[in-house]
Design a protein around this motif. Sequence first.
Motif, mmCIF file in Angstrom:
data_model
loop_
_atom_site.group_PDB
_atom_site.id
_atom_site.type_symbol
_atom_site.label_atom_id
_atom_site.label_comp_id
_atom_site.label_asym_id
_atom_site.label_seq_id
_atom_site.Cartn_x
_atom_site.Cartn_y
_atom_site.Cartn_z
ATOM 1 N N LYS A 127 61.239 83.224 65.187
ATOM 2 C CA LYS A 127 61.300 82.615 63.859
ATOM 3 C C LYS A 127 59.896 82.246 63.378
ATOM 4 O O LYS A 127 59.527 82.510 62.228
ATOM 5 C CB LYS A 127 62.194 81.375 63.909
ATOM 6 N N GLN A 128 59.098 81.628 64.273
ATOM 7 C CA GLN A 128 57.726 81.273 63.903
ATOM 8 C C GLN A 128 56.899 82.524 63.605
ATOM 9 O O GLN A 128 56.134 82.556 62.638
ATOM 10 C CB GLN A 128 57.066 80.465 65.020
ATOM 11 N N ALA A 129 57.051 83.547 64.434
ATOM 12 C CA ALA A 129 56.286 84.785 64.245
ATOM 13 C C ALA A 129 56.595 85.414 62.889
ATOM 14 O O ALA A 129 55.707 85.987 62.239
ATOM 15 C CB ALA A 129 56.590 85.767 65.363
ATOM 16 N N GLY A 130 57.851 85.284 62.453
ATOM 17 C CA GLY A 130 58.244 85.845 61.172
ATOM 18 C C GLY A 130 57.603 85.143 59.993
ATOM 19 O O GLY A 130 57.414 85.737 58.922
ATOM 20 N N LYS A 131 57.242 83.865 60.164
ATOM 21 C CA LYS A 131 56.642 83.090 59.069
ATOM 22 C C LYS A 131 55.117 83.186 59.037
ATOM 23 O O LYS A 131 54.492 82.817 58.046
ATOM 24 C CB LYS A 131 57.033 81.608 59.208
ATOM 25 N N LEU A 132 54.528 83.637 60.139
ATOM 26 C CA LEU A 132 53.071 83.619 60.256
ATOM 27 C C LEU A 132 52.465 85.000 60.035
ATOM 28 O O LEU A 132 53.049 86.012 60.423
ATOM 29 C CB LEU A 132 52.657 83.102 61.642
ATOM 30 N N THR A 133 51.292 85.029 59.446
ATOM 31 C CA THR A 133 50.533 86.274 59.345
ATOM 32 C C THR A 133 49.763 86.492 60.646
ATOM 33 O O THR A 133 49.583 85.569 61.446
ATOM 34 C CB THR A 133 49.533 86.214 58.180
ATOM 35 N N PHE A 134 49.286 87.712 60.855
ATOM 36 C CA PHE A 134 48.469 87.981 62.035
ATOM 37 C C PHE A 134 47.219 87.100 62.025
ATOM 38 O O PHE A 134 46.824 86.545 63.048
ATOM 39 C CB PHE A 134 48.066 89.464 62.085
ATOM 40 N N LYS A 135 46.626 86.970 60.846
ATOM 41 C CA LYS A 135 45.399 86.177 60.742
ATOM 42 C C LYS A 135 45.665 84.712 61.051
ATOM 43 O O LYS A 135 44.860 84.053 61.728
ATOM 44 C CB LYS A 135 44.770 86.305 59.353
ATOM 45 N N SER A 136 46.790 84.183 60.572
ATOM 46 C CA SER A 136 47.065 82.767 60.825
ATOM 47 C C SER A 136 47.298 82.506 62.317
ATOM 48 O O SER A 136 46.912 81.460 62.834
ATOM 49 C CB SER A 136 48.265 82.285 60.001
ATOM 50 N N ILE A 137 47.907 83.465 63.013
ATOM 51 C CA ILE A 137 48.089 83.315 64.467
ATOM 52 C C ILE A 137 46.726 83.338 65.156
ATOM 53 O O ILE A 137 46.450 82.522 66.044
ATOM 54 C CB ILE A 137 49.004 84.429 65.023
ATOM 55 N N GLU A 138 45.875 84.260 64.742
ATOM 56 C CA GLU A 138 44.524 84.324 65.319
ATOM 57 C C GLU A 138 43.753 83.040 65.043
ATOM 58 O O GLU A 138 43.027 82.540 65.917
ATOM 59 C CB GLU A 138 43.768 85.522 64.744
ATOM 60 N N ASP A 139 43.933 82.491 63.834
ATOM 61 C CA ASP A 139 43.245 81.236 63.477
ATOM 62 C C ASP A 139 43.712 80.083 64.364
ATOM 63 O O ASP A 139 42.917 79.220 64.756
ATOM 64 C CB ASP A 139 43.495 80.889 62.007
ATOM 65 N N LYS A 140 44.992 80.063 64.683
ATOM 66 C CA LYS A 140 45.534 78.988 65.531
ATOM 67 C C LYS A 140 44.996 79.109 66.967
ATOM 68 O O LYS A 140 44.644 78.106 67.589
ATOM 69 C CB LYS A 140 47.063 79.023 65.509
ATOM 70 N N ILE A 141 44.938 80.320 67.468
ATOM 71 C CA ILE A 141 44.370 80.532 68.810
ATOM 72 C C ILE A 141 42.903 80.115 68.830
ATOM 73 O O ILE A 141 42.438 79.467 69.778
ATOM 74 C CB ILE A 141 44.535 82.019 69.222
ATOM 75 N N ASP A 142 42.183 80.465 67.758
ATOM 76 C CA ASP A 142 40.777 80.089 67.640
ATOM 77 C C ASP A 142 40.623 78.567 67.567
ATOM 78 O O ASP A 142 39.701 77.998 68.166
ATOM 79 C CB ASP A 142 40.178 80.734 66.394
ATOM 80 N N ALA A 143 41.531 77.891 66.871
ATOM 81 C CA ALA A 143 41.484 76.428 66.760
ATOM 82 C C ALA A 143 41.696 75.767 68.118
ATOM 83 O O ALA A 143 41.054 74.761 68.438
ATOM 84 C CB ALA A 143 42.546 75.945 65.768
ATOM 85 N N ILE A 144 42.586 76.329 68.919
ATOM 86 C CA ILE A 144 42.829 75.794 70.267
ATOM 87 C C ILE A 144 41.572 75.946 71.124
ATOM 88 O O ILE A 144 41.164 75.021 71.837
ATOM 89 C CB ILE A 144 44.030 76.499 70.929
ATOM 90 N N ALA A 145 40.941 77.120 71.042
ATOM 91 C CA ALA A 145 39.713 77.363 71.817
ATOM 92 C C ALA A 145 38.606 76.397 71.408
ATOM 93 O O ALA A 145 37.887 75.863 72.258
ATOM 94 C CB ALA A 145 39.262 78.810 71.627
ATOM 95 N N LYS A 146 38.483 76.148 70.100
ATOM 96 C CA LYS A 146 37.448 75.222 69.621
ATOM 97 C C LYS A 146 37.738 73.796 70.068
ATOM 98 O O LYS A 146 36.815 73.051 70.440
ATOM 99 C CB LYS A 146 37.355 75.300 68.098
ATOM 100 N N ALA A 147 39.009 73.406 70.042
ATOM 101 C CA ALA A 147 39.374 72.062 70.507
ATOM 102 C C ALA A 147 39.061 71.899 71.987
ATOM 103 O O ALA A 147 38.579 70.836 72.427
ATOM 104 C CB ALA A 147 40.863 71.810 70.249
ATOM 105 N N GLU A 148 39.306 72.946 72.751
ATOM 106 C CA GLU A 148 39.001 72.904 74.186
ATOM 107 C C GLU A 148 37.507 72.711 74.408
ATOM 108 O O GLU A 148 37.084 71.931 75.270
ATOM 109 C CB GLU A 148 39.490 74.187 74.856
ATOM 110 N N GLN A 149 36.687 73.405 73.615
ATOM 111 C CA GLN A 149 35.235 73.261 73.730
ATOM 112 C C GLN A 149 34.783 71.852 73.334
ATOM 113 O O GLN A 149 33.891 71.284 73.964
ATOM 114 C CB GLN A 149 34.534 74.298 72.845
#
Length: 333
Positions: free
Chosen positions: A284-306
Amino acid sequence: MGFKGIVGHEDIIAHFKSSIETGNVAHAYIISGDAGSGKKALAYAFAETLECEAGGTEACGTCQSCLQVSTGNYPDIITVTHEKPNLISVDEVRDQLINTIDIKPYKGKYKIYIIPDAELLNVQAQNAMLKTIEEPPAYAVILLLTTNLDKLLETVKSRCLKLQTKPIRERDVLAYLTNVMGLTKEKAYFCLDFAQGNLGKAIKLAGNDEYAAIVDSVVGVLAHIDEMDVETLGKAVKDIEQFKMSMNDYMDLMMMWYRDAMMLKVTGNVDKILFKNEFSILKKQAGKLTFKSIEDKIDAIAKAEQRLLANANFEVTIELLLLTLKEEASAEE
């Protein structure tokens, strides 16, 4: 434990054994690879084998030298340490390596220096090491272990023999988790999918006493992130704070959640995802999200970890992360 205790990395082990057998041991090595991929195990197995009194290509494990290595008390194997979490300074390199390397080995044939986290060496420290790496005493072996080869100067890299760890075969990781660690198949498969061929990562997650609670927390937060209001978001931050000492695992699992969303968006195949029990929510979440928005979320997690590694405020960092993850995007590209 010697080479025989290492799972995978046959090519690196074969190289080390060949160099020992032919007497062509290099004076400086860089072993690069992901955290938990086996760099330390390889370095210490190589060091133990070099110092073994049996003189073969596999440490005997029973001589006095091997026994001392196994307890961390062998005088000619030196691990370079650092006080600051994100820096190996020039003074630490001078005190522990440069100013001691000319002192001959106390006991063994070699004097071996192992530098974990070599990507933390600042420019001054790396420059100070150059002459030592280029012209060390005949008995010296220096091993730099790094998760980021690009952080090392070209002048350092050019003076070292470079080896890189690779993902371990899934069947070998699974066999270790079930036969050696005694995990149930369900837990072993979850750790296997999570680790992506990184045995150290799988072992760390499997051996974490908070394992089940971390997984439940990640699922509880990300499955309901879209519906969270300010109050529930604040409660989620407090919930995550209890796992402050395991944030690497927590963040990795968060990334895997969105990797699963990406996988479902591309293939729709439940067999390819980690969080199989949450298939319907993820789809359901995948259906609402664009590829770019998923990539942005993964990038946000990586930045928070740093940011957390740089000792940023925990609550503020996690709150900003959850707000970013909460942002919805249209499925229309």
